[in-house]
Design an enzyme around this catalytic site. Structure first.
Site, PDB file in Angstrom:
ATOM      1  N   LYS A 232       0.846  -1.203   0.000  1.00  0.00           N
ATOM      2  CA  LYS A 232       0.000   0.000   0.000  1.00  0.00           C
ATOM      3  C   LYS A 232       0.877   1.248   0.000  1.00  0.00           C
ATOM      4  O   LYS A 232       1.674   1.461   0.902  1.00  0.00           O
ATOM      5  CB  LYS A 232      -0.904  -0.009   1.223  1.00  0.00           C
ATOM      6  CG  LYS A 232      -1.714   1.265   1.437  1.00  0.00           C
ATOM      7  CD  LYS A 232      -2.452   1.229   2.779  1.00  0.00           C
ATOM      8  CE  LYS A 232      -3.050   2.577   3.137  1.00  0.00           C
ATOM      9  NZ  LYS A 232      -3.671   2.580   4.482  1.00  0.00           N
ATOM     10  N   ASP A 237      -2.627  10.541   3.766  1.00  0.00           N
ATOM     11  CA  ASP A 237      -4.039  10.198   3.903  1.00  0.00           C
ATOM     12  C   ASP A 237      -4.755  11.247   4.742  1.00  0.00           C
ATOM     13  O   ASP A 237      -4.645  11.260   5.964  1.00  0.00           O
ATOM     14  CB  ASP A 237      -4.182   8.816   4.546  1.00  0.00           C
ATOM     15  CG  ASP A 237      -5.634   8.391   4.664  1.00  0.00           C
ATOM     16  OD1 ASP A 237      -6.497   8.997   3.986  1.00  0.00           O
ATOM     17  OD2 ASP A 237      -5.910   7.449   5.429  1.00  0.00           O
ATOM     18  N   LYS A 244     -10.094  13.145   8.340  1.00  0.00           N
ATOM     19  CA  LYS A 244      -9.533  12.826   9.643  1.00  0.00           C
ATOM     20  C   LYS A 244      -9.434  14.090  10.491  1.00  0.00           C
ATOM     21  O   LYS A 244      -9.399  15.209   9.980  1.00  0.00           O
ATOM     22  CB  LYS A 244      -8.127  12.240   9.501  1.00  0.00           C
ATOM     23  CG  LYS A 244      -8.027  10.884   8.848  1.00  0.00           C
ATOM     24  CD  LYS A 244      -6.567  10.470   8.764  1.00  0.00           C
ATOM     25  CE  LYS A 244      -6.386   9.124   8.084  1.00  0.00           C
ATOM     26  NZ  LYS A 244      -6.832   8.010   8.927  1.00  0.00           N
ATOM     27  N   ASP A 255       1.571   6.399   5.777  1.00  0.00           N
ATOM     28  CA  ASP A 255       0.572   5.505   5.210  1.00  0.00           C
ATOM     29  C   ASP A 255       1.060   4.805   3.950  1.00  0.00           C
ATOM     30  O   ASP A 255       0.318   4.024   3.355  1.00  0.00           O
ATOM     31  CB  ASP A 255      -0.728   6.264   4.948  1.00  0.00           C
ATOM     32  CG  ASP A 255      -1.962   5.404   5.161  1.00  0.00           C
ATOM     33  OD1 ASP A 255      -1.849   4.367   5.830  1.00  0.00           O
ATOM     34  OD2 ASP A 255      -3.039   5.768   4.648  1.00  0.00           O
ATOM     35  N   ASP A 314     -12.167   7.151   4.175  1.00  0.00           N
ATOM     36  CA  ASP A 314     -10.936   6.925   4.939  1.00  0.00           C
ATOM     37  C   ASP A 314     -10.552   5.448   4.963  1.00  0.00           C
ATOM     38  O   ASP A 314      -9.543   5.082   5.546  1.00  0.00           O
ATOM     39  CB  ASP A 314     -11.098   7.475   6.365  1.00  0.00           C
ATOM     40  CG  ASP A 314      -9.766   7.636   7.080  1.00  0.00           C
ATOM     41  OD1 ASP A 314      -8.736   7.700   6.388  1.00  0.00           O
ATOM     42  OD2 ASP A 314      -9.761   7.689   8.326  1.00  0.00           O
ATOM     43  N   ARG A 318      -7.596  -0.346   1.379  1.00  0.00           N
ATOM     44  CA  ARG A 318      -8.077  -1.647   0.887  1.00  0.00           C
ATOM     45  C   ARG A 318      -8.575  -1.536  -0.555  1.00  0.00           C
ATOM     46  O   ARG A 318      -8.573  -2.528  -1.281  1.00  0.00           O
ATOM     47  CB  ARG A 318      -9.160  -2.185   1.816  1.00  0.00           C
ATOM     48  CG  ARG A 318     -10.435  -1.381   1.839  1.00  0.00           C
ATOM     49  CD  ARG A 318     -11.285  -1.686   3.072  1.00  0.00           C
ATOM     50  NE  ARG A 318     -10.632  -1.186   4.287  1.00  0.00           N
ATOM     51  CZ  ARG A 318     -11.109  -1.384   5.513  1.00  0.00           C
ATOM     52  NH1 ARG A 318     -12.209  -2.093   5.684  1.00  0.00           N
ATOM     53  NH2 ARG A 318     -10.475  -0.905   6.564  1.00  0.00           N
TER      54      ARG A 318
END
Length: 462
Positions: A232, A237, A244, A255, A314, A318
């Protein structure tokens, strides 16, 4: 060929054994029985009240008053603190040193020292010269330096702030790694992701300043065992439109820790010349806020054809992994590994230092657990509870990216990824943190390599 590095950094290991000063790493029993210490060193230690507790340290003068040696305590059971020798990186004066005696595991002492020598000073004055250790006969110097380089690569990438670690910067580092080892490298960027079949990567990353991309490294012998690594690469992010908080965003430069760690693992594999057919795939984006950002409630069709409803922007990692895993799985690798800084639930379960892993292969899990213990690279297997797959269902799409209820978050994230793996490959997902909250014996707080030493040990043994 020297191991790859993105910074000019001297190794913690010395090649000047004749001038190196001795270190005696001893237990309290060694001290009491006066074994392994020259008599005058033992006498000085006694007069100084040295007790050989774990981490105790004493510099010893010669009879002429010059610095002659160092004594280091390992405690009563060195196996309980295998990396305590890393403290020597902060304690020893500048110069070359050697273990004249070490009551514990000398290989772990050497690598812990090397990892503890790390510092991230890209934005500061270079650190002062440090002590270096001589690699004794019988130890694999190339293997030690390979591990050192891999750990430092992962840490350097993760520690670099997002203004200097966007998808284009990550691509430059990845391409340089490929070039160093004669691997092929390619990338699909921007709107080409749609025509090349990576719609979820495009959706997540299209609002970023730099174009989203899927990068691929290929190396090794065709016909050898196929191993594919997926990492990833979310370079920052914000959480997207489901923004966030400031506190939650503070560490989000890390991230892309999954990408950093698969790149570091690839370094070890290529540097060691393992007989495998390797592919490394890194989807890289910035999850940003802009007028074209993907929205809660949007539905996208993935590379595999499954539709995904966005119930939280957020939960973007995935999504990009889904397309990348589908692509990697099309190659039908014998071993498929993905690494990602994916869920806070994993941290709640196991804390920052023990990454959970999920796998469909019990035999692989057993080998990995053995390797984890052997090299003291902690991991813990968590279950793929089939009954929880119902949490991924939604009324108007095949899957949701963010199941409601807030329970079993690390498991449901792994089950989401499992939908994009055929089951023909041995697959393992690692939900790493990629960051050390505090200084440790093996290095300072900041970006961290996790699971790669155990994975390399497992892969190298077939």
């Amino acid at each position: 060929m020297t191991a790859f590095s993105i910074t000019e950094r001297k190794s913690a290991f010395s090649i000047a054994p004749k001038t190196a000063k001795p270190i005696y790493a001893i237990t309290p029993d060694d001290l009491e029985n006066q074994t392994h210490l020259p008599p005058h060193i033992a006498a000085f230690a006694a007069s100084a009240g040295f007790r050989a507790d774990a981490g105790a340290f004493l510099l010893c003068p010669s009879e002429g008053g010059q610095l002659e040696a160092a004594i280091f305590g390992l405690g009563t059971n060195p196996a309980e603190t295998p990396f305590v020798s890393g403290r020597l990186a902060r304690l020893l004066p500048e110069g070359d040193w050697r273990f004249a005696y070490h009551a514990g595991d000398i290989a772990k002492a050497l690598i812990s020292f090397a990892m503890a020598c790390y510092s991230f000073d890209r934005y500061q004055k270079p650190a002062k010269p440090k002590a270096r250790l001589v690699v004794p006969e019988g130890q694999d110097c190339e293997a030690l330096m390979r591990t050192e380089a891999a750990v430092f690569l992962a840490r350097d990438l993760i520690n670099t702030p997002a203004n200097d670690m966007q998808p284009d910067h990550l691509e430059a580092a990845f391409a340089a790694l490929a070039n160093h080892y004669g691997a092929s490298f390619s990338a699909v960027r921007g709107d080409d992701l749609l025509t090349e079949g990576f719609p979820l990567v495009h959706a997540v990353g299209r609002a970023g300043e730099k174009a989203p991309r899927v990068m691929e490294l290929r190396w090794g012998r065709k016909g050898a065992r196929k191993v594919s690594l997926v990492g990833k690469g979310v370079c920052f992010d914000t959480g997207g439109l489901d923004l966030k908080s400031a506190a939650g965003m503070g560490l989000m430069k890390k991230d892309m820790g999954g990408a950093a760690n698969v790149m570091a693992l690839a370094l070890m594999i290529m540097d060691a010349g393992l007989d495998i057919d390797l592919r490394v795939i890194v989807p890289s984006v910035e999850n940003a806020v802009a007028g074209n950002a993907f929205r809660p409630g949007d539905i996208y069709r993935s590379r595999k054809g499954l539709t995904v409803q966005i119930d939280n922007t957020d939960a973007e990692g995935r999504l990009i992994l889904a397309d990348a895993l589908t692509y990697a799985d099309e190659y039908q690798p014998e071993l498929l590994i993905d690494m990602a800084t994916l869920t806070g639930a994993a941290r709640v379960a196991l804390g920052p230092d023990v990454p959970p892993f999920f796998t469909n292969d019990d035999a692989f899990a057993e080998k990995l657990s053995q390797a984890s213990d052997a090299v003291d690279d902690p991991l813990w297997r968590m279950p793929l509870i089939a009954g929880y797959e119902s949490k991924l269902k939604t009324r108007i799409a095949d899957l949701t990216n963010a199941p409601s209820g807030g329970m079993a978050g690390a498991i449901t994230a792994a089950l989401f990824l499992k939908q994009f793996v055929s089951g023909e490959s041995s697959w393992a997902h690692f939900d790493i943190y990629g960051h050390a909250p505090a200084d440790r014996d093996i290095g300072p707080a900041g970006g961290e390599a996790q699971a790669i030493r155990a994975l390399f040990e497992t892969i190298s043994k077939g």
